[in-house]
Each structure stands twice: as C-alpha cells, then as structure tokens.
Design a protein around this motif. Structure first.
Motif, PDB file in Angstrom:
ATOM      1  N   ARG A   1      37.938  80.768  53.867  1.00 56.20           N
ATOM      2  CA  ARG A   1      37.626  79.422  53.410  1.00 56.20           C
ATOM      3  C   ARG A   1      38.640  78.419  53.964  1.00 56.20           C
ATOM      4  NH1 ARG A   1      37.393  76.950  47.371  1.00 56.20           N
ATOM      5  NH2 ARG A   1      36.382  75.034  47.968  1.00 56.20           N
ATOM      6  N   LYS A   2      39.923  78.798  53.946  1.00 47.89           N
ATOM      7  CA  LYS A   2      40.948  77.909  54.489  1.00 47.89           C
ATOM      8  C   LYS A   2      40.724  77.680  55.973  1.00 47.89           C
ATOM      9  CE  LYS A   2      44.563  79.042  51.182  1.00 47.89           C
ATOM     10  NZ  LYS A   2      45.841  79.735  50.972  1.00 47.89           N
TER      11      LYS A   2
ATOM     12  N   ASP B   1      38.007  72.119  63.653  1.00 46.75           N
ATOM     13  CA  ASP B   1      38.169  70.945  64.490  1.00 46.75           C
ATOM     14  C   ASP B   1      37.038  69.956  64.197  1.00 46.75           C
ATOM     15  OD1 ASP B   1      39.221  69.418  66.633  1.00 46.75           O
ATOM     16  OD2 ASP B   1      37.609  70.165  67.906  1.00 46.75           O
ATOM     17  N   PRO B   2      37.308  68.680  64.094  1.00 44.14           N
ATOM     18  CA  PRO B   2      36.246  67.703  63.813  1.00 44.14           C
ATOM     19  C   PRO B   2      35.124  67.728  64.848  1.00 44.14           C
ATOM     20  CG  PRO B   2      38.390  66.694  63.518  1.00 44.14           C
ATOM     21  CD  PRO B   2      38.640  68.060  64.088  1.00 44.14           C
ATOM     22  N   ALA B   3      35.444  68.054  66.083  1.00 38.30           N
ATOM     23  CA  ALA B   3      34.395  68.125  67.108  1.00 38.30           C
ATOM     24  C   ALA B   3      33.413  69.246  66.808  1.00 38.30           C
ATOM     25  CB  ALA B   3      35.028  68.331  68.484  1.00 38.30           C
TER      26      ALA B   3
ATOM     27  N   ALA C   1      38.627  81.204  67.774  1.00 35.80           N
ATOM     28  CA  ALA C   1      39.576  81.708  68.773  1.00 35.80           C
ATOM     29  C   ALA C   1      40.735  80.729  68.959  1.00 35.80           C
ATOM     30  CB  ALA C   1      38.865  81.937  70.110  1.00 35.80           C
ATOM     31  N   ARG C   2      40.426  79.425  68.976  1.00 33.42           N
ATOM     32  CA  ARG C   2      41.478  78.417  69.101  1.00 33.42           C
ATOM     33  C   ARG C   2      42.412  78.468  67.902  1.00 33.42           C
ATOM     34  NH1 ARG C   2      43.065  73.588  67.556  1.00 33.42           N
ATOM     35  NH2 ARG C   2      41.409  73.321  66.030  1.00 33.42           N
ATOM     36  N   LEU C   3      41.837  78.592  66.712  1.00 29.06           N
ATOM     37  CA  LEU C   3      42.665  78.663  65.508  1.00 29.06           C
ATOM     38  C   LEU C   3      43.504  79.940  65.480  1.00 29.06           C
ATOM     39  CD1 LEU C   3      40.189  77.315  62.822  1.00 29.06           C
ATOM     40  CD2 LEU C   3      42.256  76.201  63.671  1.00 29.06           C
ATOM     41  N   ASP C   4      42.934  81.023  65.987  1.00 34.99           N
ATOM     42  CA  ASP C   4      43.689  82.282  66.033  1.00 34.99           C
ATOM     43  C   ASP C   4      44.887  82.147  66.979  1.00 34.99           C
ATOM     44  OD1 ASP C   4      43.981  85.069  65.277  1.00 34.99           O
ATOM     45  OD2 ASP C   4      43.471  85.509  67.382  1.00 34.99           O
TER      46      ASP C   4
ATOM     47  N   ARG D   1      48.816  82.401  65.874  1.00 35.56           N
ATOM     48  CA  ARG D   1      49.775  83.300  66.524  1.00 35.56           C
ATOM     49  C   ARG D   1      50.987  82.531  67.057  1.00 35.56           C
ATOM     50  NH1 ARG D   1      47.510  88.512  67.779  1.00 35.56           N
ATOM     51  NH2 ARG D   1      45.304  88.531  67.251  1.00 35.56           N
ATOM     52  N   LEU D   2      50.739  81.377  67.662  1.00 33.06           N
ATOM     53  CA  LEU D   2      51.834  80.561  68.183  1.00 33.06           C
ATOM     54  C   LEU D   2      52.738  80.088  67.049  1.00 33.06           C
ATOM     55  CD1 LEU D   2      53.204  79.033  70.521  1.00 33.06           C
ATOM     56  CD2 LEU D   2      51.648  77.134  70.015  1.00 33.06           C
ATOM     57  N   MET D   3      52.142  79.602  65.971  1.00 33.95           N
ATOM     58  CA  MET D   3      52.946  79.114  64.841  1.00 33.95           C
ATOM     59  C   MET D   3      53.723  80.258  64.184  1.00 33.95           C
ATOM     60  SD  MET D   3      52.741  75.948  64.667  1.00 33.95           S
ATOM     61  CE  MET D   3      52.183  75.371  66.221  1.00 33.95           C
ATOM     62  N   THR D   4      53.146  81.445  64.134  1.00 34.57           N
ATOM     63  CA  THR D   4      53.846  82.608  63.591  1.00 34.57           C
ATOM     64  C   THR D   4      55.043  82.955  64.467  1.00 34.57           C
ATOM     65  OG1 THR D   4      51.779  83.448  62.675  1.00 34.57           O
ATOM     66  CG2 THR D   4      53.583  85.020  62.884  1.00 34.57           C
TER      67      THR D   4
END
Length: 127
Positions: A5-6, A12-14, A94-97, A101-104
């Motif tokens: 859900r989160k 992305d708004p697009a 995929a973009r969010l994943d 990963r980058l933020m982690t």
C-alpha cells in the motif's frame, strides 16, 4: 499488506495520470455494453397481452454473431489498455525498487561513517 500500500501510494504522478487517463475509456466501453444489453432486453420483451412474433433464426444468429464480434473487440481494447497500465505499473515498481536499494545503500554508508566517527571520537576522548 502495508508495504504494498505504501508503495502504491508513492507512485509517480505520471504513472497515476496514465492509469487515470485510461479509466474514462474503460467506463465508456462498460456503459456502451450496458446500454446494448438494456436495448436488446427491451426488444425481446413483448407488450402486455401481445404475442411475440417469431423471429427469423438466421437473422437472430447474425445479430448474435455481430454482438459477439463487438464484445470481442471491446474485450480486446480493454485487454490492451490493461496491458499498458500493467506495463506502466511494472516500470514504476522497478524504478521504486532501484530507488529503495539506492536509499538503503546510502543509509548503510551513513551508519558506517557515523559509527566510524563515533569510534574515533571515543578514542580521542579517552586517551
């Protein structure tokens, strides 16, 4: 599933606008289908006390075949729209994943630097 859900809430708004742009078409097709069923039901109902006239079976079969072809086209259009929506959602996931990963990795690097700095500060302090 709170994590799903989160993730969906953070789309992305697009992507959201792409999905929302398909909804009117889907609703329009659904409304057309409902109207066709209502009209065909009205034609099949006879007025009170009237005996329904027999229909030509060949004409009825042709009508049904035409209706089936129209419904098949509508289903095909909806399937194509759903495929576009699913593909957009997959790309966004995929973009969010990748972003997660980058933020982690950045957070882990920050913790490592913070712990290293703490160790150095404690060594300097207690010497």
């Amino acid at each position: 599933m709170p994590s799903l859900r989160k993730r969906l809430m953070a789309l992305d708004p697009a992507t959201v606008s792409t999905v929302l742009s398909l909804l009117p078409t889907i609703l329009d097709q659904a409304n057309k289908t409902i109207e066709k069923f209502k009209k065909s039901k009205r034609k099949d109902e006879a007025p009170d006390g009237a005996v329904p006239e027999p229909r030509d079976p060949a004409a009825r079969i042709a009508e049904l075949e035409a209706a089936v072809m129209q419904q098949a086209e509508a289903v095909k259009l909806l399937a194509e729209q759903h495929a576009i929506t699913i593909e957009a959602l997959r790309k966004e996931a995929a973009r969010l994943d990748r972003r997660l990963r980058l933020m982690t990795a950045v957070a882990m690097g920050g913790v490592a630097l913070g712990l290293g700095g703490l160790v150095i500060a404690l060594n300097v302090l207690f010497r």
